[in-house]
Scaffold this motif. Structure first.
Motif, PDB file in Angstrom:
ATOM      1  N   SER A 135     -15.303 101.601  11.686  1.00  0.00           N
ATOM      2  CA  SER A 135     -14.870 102.888  12.213  1.00  0.00           C
ATOM      3  C   SER A 135     -15.250 103.974  11.229  1.00  0.00           C
ATOM      4  O   SER A 135     -15.509 103.704  10.042  1.00  0.00           O
ATOM      5  N   LEU A 136     -15.285 105.203  11.723  1.00  0.00           N
ATOM      6  CA  LEU A 136     -15.545 106.333  10.840  1.00  0.00           C
ATOM      7  C   LEU A 136     -14.545 107.452  11.133  1.00  0.00           C
ATOM      8  O   LEU A 136     -14.231 107.743  12.283  1.00  0.00           O
ATOM      9  N   ARG A 137     -14.043 108.024  10.064  1.00  0.00           N
ATOM     10  CA  ARG A 137     -13.068 109.113  10.169  1.00  0.00           C
ATOM     11  C   ARG A 137     -13.463 110.197   9.174  1.00  0.00           C
ATOM     12  O   ARG A 137     -14.143 109.931   8.188  1.00  0.00           O
ATOM     13  N   GLY A 138     -12.993 111.397   9.438  1.00  0.00           N
ATOM     14  CA  GLY A 138     -13.268 112.456   8.489  1.00  0.00           C
ATOM     15  C   GLY A 138     -13.038 113.811   9.087  1.00  0.00           C
ATOM     16  O   GLY A 138     -12.654 113.962  10.253  1.00  0.00           O
ATOM     17  N   LEU A 173     -16.214 105.673   5.961  1.00  0.00           N
ATOM     18  CA  LEU A 173     -16.644 104.558   6.810  1.00  0.00           C
ATOM     19  C   LEU A 173     -15.902 103.294   6.392  1.00  0.00           C
ATOM     20  O   LEU A 173     -15.893 102.932   5.210  1.00  0.00           O
ATOM     21  N   HIS A 174     -15.273 102.639   7.335  1.00  0.00           N
ATOM     22  CA  HIS A 174     -14.633 101.341   7.104  1.00  0.00           C
ATOM     23  C   HIS A 174     -15.429 100.290   7.890  1.00  0.00           C
ATOM     24  O   HIS A 174     -15.741 100.501   9.067  1.00  0.00           O
ATOM     25  N   TRP A 175     -15.748  99.148   7.241  1.00  0.00           N
ATOM     26  CA  TRP A 175     -16.534  98.120   7.937  1.00  0.00           C
ATOM     27  C   TRP A 175     -15.970  96.733   7.637  1.00  0.00           C
ATOM     28  O   TRP A 175     -15.318  96.512   6.617  1.00  0.00           O
ATOM     29  N   ARG A 176     -16.231  95.821   8.564  1.00  0.00           N
ATOM     30  CA  ARG A 176     -15.801  94.430   8.434  1.00  0.00           C
ATOM     31  C   ARG A 176     -16.936  93.519   8.921  1.00  0.00           C
ATOM     32  O   ARG A 176     -17.613  93.840   9.907  1.00  0.00           O
ATOM     33  N   LEU A 177     -17.095  92.391   8.227  1.00  0.00           N
ATOM     34  CA  LEU A 177     -18.099  91.389   8.613  1.00  0.00           C
ATOM     35  C   LEU A 177     -17.379  90.100   8.979  1.00  0.00           C
ATOM     36  O   LEU A 177     -16.564  89.595   8.200  1.00  0.00           O
ATOM     37  N   HIS A 178     -17.655  89.568  10.174  1.00  0.00           N
ATOM     38  CA  HIS A 178     -16.979  88.368  10.677  1.00  0.00           C
ATOM     39  C   HIS A 178     -17.976  87.224  10.873  1.00  0.00           C
ATOM     40  O   HIS A 178     -19.117  87.454  11.300  1.00  0.00           O
ATOM     41  N   ALA A 179     -17.532  86.011  10.564  1.00  0.00           N
ATOM     42  CA  ALA A 179     -18.238  84.793  10.975  1.00  0.00           C
ATOM     43  C   ALA A 179     -17.608  84.368  12.298  1.00  0.00           C
ATOM     44  O   ALA A 179     -16.458  83.910  12.334  1.00  0.00           O
ATOM     45  N   LEU A 180     -18.330  84.530  13.393  1.00  0.00           N
ATOM     46  CA  LEU A 180     -17.730  84.378  14.718  1.00  0.00           C
ATOM     47  C   LEU A 180     -17.359  82.940  15.037  1.00  0.00           C
ATOM     48  O   LEU A 180     -16.313  82.683  15.632  1.00  0.00           O
ATOM     49  N   ASP A 181     -18.203  82.000  14.679  1.00  0.00           N
ATOM     50  CA  ASP A 181     -17.916  80.611  15.043  1.00  0.00           C
ATOM     51  C   ASP A 181     -16.710  80.060  14.295  1.00  0.00           C
ATOM     52  O   ASP A 181     -16.089  79.087  14.719  1.00  0.00           O
ATOM     53  N   LEU A 209     -15.400  87.654   6.674  1.00  0.00           N
ATOM     54  CA  LEU A 209     -16.068  87.337   5.424  1.00  0.00           C
ATOM     55  C   LEU A 209     -15.832  88.410   4.368  1.00  0.00           C
ATOM     56  O   LEU A 209     -15.641  88.107   3.195  1.00  0.00           O
ATOM     57  N   GLU A 210     -15.871  89.666   4.784  1.00  0.00           N
ATOM     58  CA  GLU A 210     -15.709  90.740   3.810  1.00  0.00           C
ATOM     59  C   GLU A 210     -15.409  92.035   4.545  1.00  0.00           C
ATOM     60  O   GLU A 210     -15.717  92.189   5.730  1.00  0.00           O
ATOM     61  N   ALA A 211     -14.812  92.976   3.828  1.00  0.00           N
ATOM     62  CA  ALA A 211     -14.541  94.305   4.362  1.00  0.00           C
ATOM     63  C   ALA A 211     -14.737  95.313   3.247  1.00  0.00           C
ATOM     64  O   ALA A 211     -14.647  94.981   2.059  1.00  0.00           O
ATOM     65  N   GLY A 212     -15.019  96.547   3.625  1.00  0.00           N
ATOM     66  CA  GLY A 212     -15.221  97.572   2.613  1.00  0.00           C
ATOM     67  C   GLY A 212     -15.167  98.953   3.212  1.00  0.00           C
ATOM     68  O   GLY A 212     -15.024  99.127   4.429  1.00  0.00           O
ATOM     69  N   GLN A 213     -15.263  99.938   2.347  1.00  0.00           N
ATOM     70  CA  GLN A 213     -15.296 101.305   2.821  1.00  0.00           C
ATOM     71  C   GLN A 213     -16.226 102.120   1.935  1.00  0.00           C
ATOM     72  O   GLN A 213     -16.501 101.749   0.787  1.00  0.00           O
ATOM     73  N   GLN A 214     -16.725 103.215   2.495  1.00  0.00           N
ATOM     74  CA  GLN A 214     -17.655 104.066   1.772  1.00  0.00           C
ATOM     75  C   GLN A 214     -17.548 105.479   2.327  1.00  0.00           C
ATOM     76  O   GLN A 214     -17.382 105.675   3.537  1.00  0.00           O
ATOM     77  N   SER A 215     -17.609 106.460   1.465  1.00  0.00           N
ATOM     78  CA  SER A 215     -17.562 107.856   1.908  1.00  0.00           C
ATOM     79  C   SER A 215     -18.919 108.494   1.705  1.00  0.00           C
ATOM     80  O   SER A 215     -19.690 108.103   0.809  1.00  0.00           O
ATOM     81  N   CYS A 216     -19.208 109.459   2.558  1.00  0.00           N
ATOM     82  CA  CYS A 216     -20.493 110.147   2.459  1.00  0.00           C
ATOM     83  C   CYS A 216     -20.408 111.464   3.218  1.00  0.00           C
ATOM     84  O   CYS A 216     -19.449 111.725   3.966  1.00  0.00           O
ATOM     85  N   ALA A 217     -21.412 112.288   3.029  1.00  0.00           N
ATOM     86  CA  ALA A 217     -21.526 113.528   3.779  1.00  0.00           C
ATOM     87  C   ALA A 217     -22.231 113.252   5.090  1.00  0.00           C
ATOM     88  O   ALA A 217     -23.161 112.435   5.150  1.00  0.00           O
ATOM     89  N   LEU A 218     -21.775 113.920   6.142  1.00  0.00           N
ATOM     90  CA  LEU A 218     -22.411 113.749   7.441  1.00  0.00           C
ATOM     91  C   LEU A 218     -23.895 114.096   7.374  1.00  0.00           C
ATOM     92  O   LEU A 218     -24.730 113.403   7.952  1.00  0.00           O
ATOM     93  N   SER A 219     -24.233 115.129   6.644  1.00  0.00           N
ATOM     94  CA  SER A 219     -25.640 115.534   6.533  1.00  0.00           C
ATOM     95  C   SER A 219     -26.487 114.444   5.890  1.00  0.00           C
ATOM     96  O   SER A 219     -27.643 114.226   6.267  1.00  0.00           O
ATOM     97  N   GLU A 220     -25.891 113.734   4.902  1.00  0.00           N
ATOM     98  CA  GLU A 220     -26.646 112.635   4.261  1.00  0.00           C
ATOM     99  C   GLU A 220     -26.841 111.478   5.224  1.00  0.00           C
ATOM    100  O   GLU A 220     -27.882 110.833   5.257  1.00  0.00           O
ATOM    101  N   LEU A 221     -25.829 111.224   6.058  1.00  0.00           N
ATOM    102  CA  LEU A 221     -25.911 110.120   7.016  1.00  0.00           C
ATOM    103  C   LEU A 221     -27.005 110.364   8.051  1.00  0.00           C
ATOM    104  O   LEU A 221     -27.565 109.413   8.605  1.00  0.00           O
ATOM    105  N   LEU A 222     -27.310 111.631   8.307  1.00  0.00           N
ATOM    106  CA  LEU A 222     -28.305 111.968   9.319  1.00  0.00           C
ATOM    107  C   LEU A 222     -29.728 111.947   8.766  1.00  0.00           C
ATOM    108  O   LEU A 222     -30.684 112.122   9.513  1.00  0.00           O
TER     109      LEU A 222
END
Length: 597
Positions: A274-277, A284-292, A297-310
């Protein structure tokens, strides 16, 4: 096959032991782990019915006996090879009725190995090396195939008992010398060629990135843009199969479980977030899943400027993709280090094996050999495991660990030859064969021919560019080598072997006189693999050349730890006698403290 071999319980004092020359036939259920995971009760039931059919119908008709049936294999015993081959063809002909009305992914396929040898025979078992070799021959067979030893084929009439196809000298597990093997096909296969229903199987795991959820409807487009960028980065990793955003979007915000999403999309991993701001700042908050495994597996977050993301080359997007890629490889490497190999799926074995192959620890490197050998047995017609196994042998030489360079060269070239036999146009296979010639046979002309052929078939073949950079460096064409190494990294920015890319680039920058850049690249390489002698040499030379002699001298003990036999004499002997660049580098190593002899 789990245990149908001649390594049974030793005969007791009351057992009657008789040595006889017997024809031994090993039957193996292909991909039994995958099948049982998909439909345990159904597969076990069909396998038991097949064993019973073999025992009551096939064997009486051909004079054989069932020695043992354990798990996913059978050991059968016959008076002659002709009877064993006839029984094998009979069993293959009966197999379709056990697969009736089944989904193709659930059908049983058999592979077989045959050898004739003197064995110790009891009423309940066989002893000797014969069953072991028959089992190893079985690993050379594709689904629906019978592979026999030269001794067994001496008792068959080509064109009468079957059609014999010479496979040449083949290396098999636990045998130091190659074994001459033949593919044996029934006479009615004369025009059809060897059937392999699993040929071309894609061992790469699939990953889907679900578009990032944004509470603000106006930011939904940003979430989709972010997903496209991550997909593009992950798609450059040849070890992964990336599902399109449009397909992944169908699974967003529904009631499907992780396991159901995996089945819907045909993937093993899923990234979501998800992304909030407010304003121009996003978190940005993210999660990685092993579906089977329904496991995060892991989760993390990262902040950035919208202009940089574009931006087209957003550092945030690259960092997110890199974090997911590295997490995925670390997770599978941990699994293959700690769990019995037969319990793991093929994709886990492939990812874990590749990751361990490039780890600094000697135990991890050796474990990768076990993993890759196991994969070649599971998928004898899949080229990727054999090509990584070839690279293992070459890296063993590069790291100074080989005790039999000629033997390793033969084994590595056997791997590349069999992989290219399965896929003659594989640019990856041609590049890996070039790597083997470069580092094991030292046939640089042949290496360059194979690398050029790889790049003709695929101009974006990562290892074609990387190993060509090595050849250019050996020829003294350092500027061209730097360019080739840059092209390699551009095609695989998330490569598990990144340390090798940086190490090669460091050496090439030494050749161009860019000492600071060479030191920077060498340090980056050592952060990923601190046991690579080539990189310690490059760092030491670079520090001397830029005038940091004290720091260079502090590097030499580390260098001598990972390459104990290094001397100026041995270093110079490894290159051309008239190479002025190598002579200069040797002088730098000497000033840092590397011994003359």
């Amino acid at each position: 096959m789990s245990s149908a071999s001649g390594e049974g319980v030793a005969p007791g004092p009351g057992d009657r032991l008789v040595w006889q020359r017997r024809a031994l036939l090993i039957i193996d259920l292909v991909e039994s782990v995958r099948l049982i995971r998909r439909d345990e009760a159904g597969v076990v039931g069909r396998w038991c019915a097949l064993v019973e059919d073999t025992r009551t119908r096939v064997l009486p008709a051909h004079g054989g006996r069932l020695v043992k049936s354990l798990g996913d294999g059978m050991l059968l015993d016959f008076p002659s090879v002709r009877q064993a081959a006839a029984a094998a063809f009979d069993l293959l002909a009966r197999l379709p009725r056990f697969n009736e009305v089944l989904d193709p992914a659930l059908r049983m396929h058999l592979r077989m190995g045959c050898h004739v040898a003197a064995v110790a025979v009891t009423d309940v078992d066989l002893f000797g090396d014969g069953p072991n070799l028959a089992q190893r021959l079985c690993t050379l067979a594709g689904p629906g195939q019978l592979v026999a030893s030269a001794a067994a084929c001496d008792e068959l009439l080509d064109g009468v008992d079957g059609l014999l196809e010479d496979m040449g000298e083949c290396y098999v597990k636990h045998y130091d010398e190659p074994v001459r093997a033949y593919r044996v096909r029934p006479l009615d296969a004369a025009s059809a060629g060897p059937a392999d229903p699993l040929a071309g199987v894609d061992l790469r795991p699939g990953i889907a990135v679900v578009p990032f959820h944004a509470p603000d409807p106006g930011a939904a487009a940003v979430g989709e843009l972010l997903t496209d960028g991550i997909n593009l980065q992950l798609g450059a990793a040849k070890h992964l199969r990336v599902v399109s955003r449009l397909s992944a979007t169908r699974c967003r915000g529904g009631d499907l479980s992780l396991e159901q999403i995996g089945r819907q999309l045909g993937v093993q991993y899923l990234m979501e977030g998800s992304l909030r701001g407010a304003g121009d700042r996003l978190v940005l908050h993210w999660r990685l899943h092993a579906l089977d495994r329904a496991e995060q597996l892991e989760a993390g977050q990262q902040s950035c400027a919208l202009s940089e993301l574009l931006q087209p080359d957003s550092p945030t997007v690259a960092a997110l993709a890199g974090a997911v890629h590295d997490s995925l490889f670390r997770a599978e490497a941990a699994r293959v280090r700690t769990r019995p190999l037969p319990q793991l799926d093929s994709y886990a074995l492939l990812l874990g094996g590749i990751q361990l192959l490039h780890r600094a620890a000697r135990s991890d490197f050796e474990r990768s050999h076990q993993v890759l050998c196991h994969l070649t047995e599971l998928h004898p017609r899949a080229p990727e495991p054999r090509l990584w196994l070839a690279k293992w042998y070459a890296l063993r030489a590069v790291q100074g660990l080989t005790v039999d360079r000629e033997g390793d060269a033969r084994r590595a070239l056997d791997c590349t030859a069999r992989a290219l036999d399965a896929d003659p146009d594989s640019a990856f296979g041609l590049a890996m064969e070039g790597f083997v010639h470069c580092h094991l046979t030292h046939d640089h002309e042949r290496a360059e021919q194979r690398l050029d052929a790889a790049l003709m078939r695929n101009p974006s073949e990562t290892f074609g560019h990387l190993f060509r950079a090595v050849i250019l460096g050996l020829r003294g064409e350092f500027h061209a080598g730097v360019q080739a190494s840059g092209q390699a990294l551009a095609t695989s920015p998330l490569d598990p072997a990144r340390y090798l890319f940086d190490s090669i680039a460091a050496y090439l920058h030494l050749g161009t006189g860019e000492w600071a850049r060479a030191v920077e690249l060498a340090r980056a390489s050592l952060r990923r693999n601190c046991l690579h002698a080539h990189t310690w040499r490059a760092l030491t030379i670079g520090l001397v050349e830029q005038g940091d002699l004290d720091e260079a001298r502090r590097c030499v003990p580390h260098l001598m730890d990972v390459q104990p036999g290094l001397s100026l004499h041995s270093y110079l002997a490894g290159g051309r006698p008239d190479d002025p660049v190598r002579a200069r580098f040797a002088d730098a190593l000497g000033r840092a403290g590397v011994p003359v002899h």
